[in-house]
Design a protein around this motif. Sequence first.
Motif, PDB file in Angstrom:
ATOM      1  N   ASP A 118       0.811  -1.214  -0.072  1.00 60.19           N
ATOM      2  CA  ASP A 118      -0.051  -0.009  -0.059  1.00 60.19           C
ATOM      3  C   ASP A 118       0.839   1.174  -0.050  1.00 60.19           C
ATOM      4  O   ASP A 118       0.376   2.429   0.193  1.00 60.19           O
ATOM      5  CB  ASP A 118      -0.881  -0.108   1.129  1.00 60.19           C
ATOM      6  N   LEU A 119       2.151   1.288  -0.203  1.00 60.15           N
ATOM      7  CA  LEU A 119       3.033   2.372  -0.115  1.00 60.15           C
ATOM      8  C   LEU A 119       3.656   2.733  -1.533  1.00 60.15           C
ATOM      9  O   LEU A 119       4.330   1.799  -2.186  1.00 60.15           O
ATOM     10  CB  LEU A 119       4.212   2.051   0.760  1.00 60.15           C
ATOM     11  N   ALA A 120       3.477   4.063  -2.185  1.00 60.26           N
ATOM     12  CA  ALA A 120       4.476   4.639  -3.096  1.00 60.26           C
ATOM     13  C   ALA A 120       5.089   5.675  -2.501  1.00 60.26           C
ATOM     14  O   ALA A 120       4.606   6.571  -1.727  1.00 60.26           O
ATOM     15  CB  ALA A 120       3.452   5.145  -3.953  1.00 60.26           C
ATOM     16  N   VAL A 121       6.390   5.658  -2.836  1.00 59.07           N
ATOM     17  CA  VAL A 121       7.457   6.975  -2.509  1.00 59.07           C
ATOM     18  C   VAL A 121       7.696   7.357  -3.495  1.00 59.07           C
ATOM     19  O   VAL A 121       8.508   6.664  -4.459  1.00 59.07           O
ATOM     20  CB  VAL A 121       8.495   6.476  -1.608  1.00 59.07           C
ATOM     21  N   LEU A 122       7.926   8.675  -3.746  1.00 56.14           N
ATOM     22  CA  LEU A 122       8.361   9.362  -4.870  1.00 56.14           C
ATOM     23  C   LEU A 122       9.219  10.425  -4.415  1.00 56.14           C
ATOM     24  O   LEU A 122       8.599  11.311  -3.536  1.00 56.14           O
ATOM     25  CB  LEU A 122       7.156  10.074  -5.621  1.00 56.14           C
ATOM     26  N   LYS A 123      10.328  10.850  -4.953  1.00 52.68           N
ATOM     27  CA  LYS A 123      11.212  12.062  -4.466  1.00 52.68           C
ATOM     28  C   LYS A 123      12.113  12.133  -5.780  1.00 52.68           C
ATOM     29  O   LYS A 123      12.345  11.392  -6.707  1.00 52.68           O
ATOM     30  CB  LYS A 123      11.815  11.510  -3.207  1.00 52.68           C
ATOM     31  N   GLY A 124      12.482  13.351  -5.700  1.00 55.30           N
ATOM     32  CA  GLY A 124      13.493  14.034  -6.841  1.00 55.30           C
ATOM     33  C   GLY A 124      14.049  15.324  -6.411  1.00 55.30           C
ATOM     34  O   GLY A 124      13.430  15.880  -5.446  1.00 55.30           O
ATOM     35  N   VAL A 125      14.838  15.720  -7.441  1.00 58.92           N
ATOM     36  CA  VAL A 125      15.520  17.188  -7.254  1.00 58.92           C
ATOM     37  C   VAL A 125      14.577  18.102  -8.004  1.00 58.92           C
ATOM     38  O   VAL A 125      13.699  18.124  -9.020  1.00 58.92           O
ATOM     39  CB  VAL A 125      16.738  17.367  -7.886  1.00 58.92           C
ATOM     40  N   GLY A 126      14.073  19.480  -7.257  1.00 61.31           N
ATOM     41  CA  GLY A 126      13.302  20.329  -7.817  1.00 61.31           C
ATOM     42  C   GLY A 126      12.176  20.778  -6.888  1.00 61.31           C
ATOM     43  O   GLY A 126      12.089  20.293  -5.690  1.00 61.31           O
ATOM     44  N   THR A 127      11.462  21.784  -7.074  1.00 64.95           N
ATOM     45  CA  THR A 127      10.479  22.275  -6.050  1.00 64.95           C
ATOM     46  C   THR A 127       9.317  21.431  -5.897  1.00 64.95           C
ATOM     47  O   THR A 127       8.899  20.582  -6.810  1.00 64.95           O
ATOM     48  CB  THR A 127       9.900  23.587  -6.829  1.00 64.95           C
ATOM     49  N   PRO A 128       8.694  21.384  -4.804  1.00 58.40           N
ATOM     50  CA  PRO A 128       7.447  20.624  -4.837  1.00 58.40           C
ATOM     51  C   PRO A 128       6.444  20.699  -5.753  1.00 58.40           C
ATOM     52  O   PRO A 128       5.582  19.883  -6.271  1.00 58.40           O
ATOM     53  CB  PRO A 128       6.995  20.774  -3.172  1.00 58.40           C
ATOM     54  N   THR A 129       6.337  22.149  -6.041  1.00 56.99           N
ATOM     55  CA  THR A 129       5.102  22.384  -6.999  1.00 56.99           C
ATOM     56  C   THR A 129       5.512  21.902  -8.285  1.00 56.99           C
ATOM     57  O   THR A 129       4.533  21.188  -8.877  1.00 56.99           O
ATOM     58  CB  THR A 129       5.239  24.148  -7.105  1.00 56.99           C
TER      59      THR A 129
END
Length: 307
Positions: A118-129
Amino acid sequence: MCGIVGLHLRSPELHPHLGELLAGMLCEMQDRGADSAGIAVYGDPTWSPPGHSTVSLVEPDASPEEVAATLSATLGTPVAVLVRDVTYLLSAEADPEVLLAAARSAYPHVLVGGFGVDLAVLKGVGTPTDLAARWGLAGAQGWQGVGHTRMATESAVTPAGAHPYAVGPDQCMVHNGSFSNHATIRRELRAAGVAFDSENDTEVAARFVADRLAAGADVEEALTDVTRTFDGFYTLLVSNRDSFAVVRDAIACKPAVIAETDAWVAMASEYRALAHLPGVENARIWEPEPETVYAWTRETTREAALA
């Protein structure tokens, strides 16, 4: 700086709106640090299909089609791959540890963003918008979400340095602050066989908590151990698929606010991230006390003062 947000939905009627609400919270914190961002979403039926385990891979050196074919052949069961910005979301009808082991074996140098059910993790470089728009976060569903926008102080601006740190099954941590003794604790954990993906101080705390939970501690006990072991200034939010917990350091240096209604529990670095939540005008709102663990589950709501 850094900004952290978390939303735990008690009302199933709000589950279709989790992503919309979480995106508003996270983007409101953007001016606290906009070099990288990340989210953990629990319960989205597209990102983490029911009955499937999930693994997030960040920037794998392979196409989605190659990853799907390789892991499907290894496991003997279909592995689906969704691409969201630099993250590949893998899902399969397999134990999460088995799916994770297959992914690590096939791509030993890839960054694992998170894994579980049930878990999805997303991350990266840049603004949250910008990242929220590319991820389509506003359309996500589920019962719980955690987000972070980072101003880097302890390690490089890379996806590996972005939060959340999701190093145990179904677990993730976001952090505002810094730990002054993280290098010593990292050496101790490495000596005990714990591997690390980054030089970020938050990863040390995340792996410390995961180690305590794996040894049988509950989240209150694990976070109590954090306050007794780590030096520095911090607000931490730790979650898994069934719980959501917040703790601050002994002098509560880093800002935090919690709001609670019958329909949801939310926390953020600043109140303005909560101001758009439905019914916030009737919420119980408070600043968490130093060295007090505030923990909620999908069944109960609890507060436990640390001894």
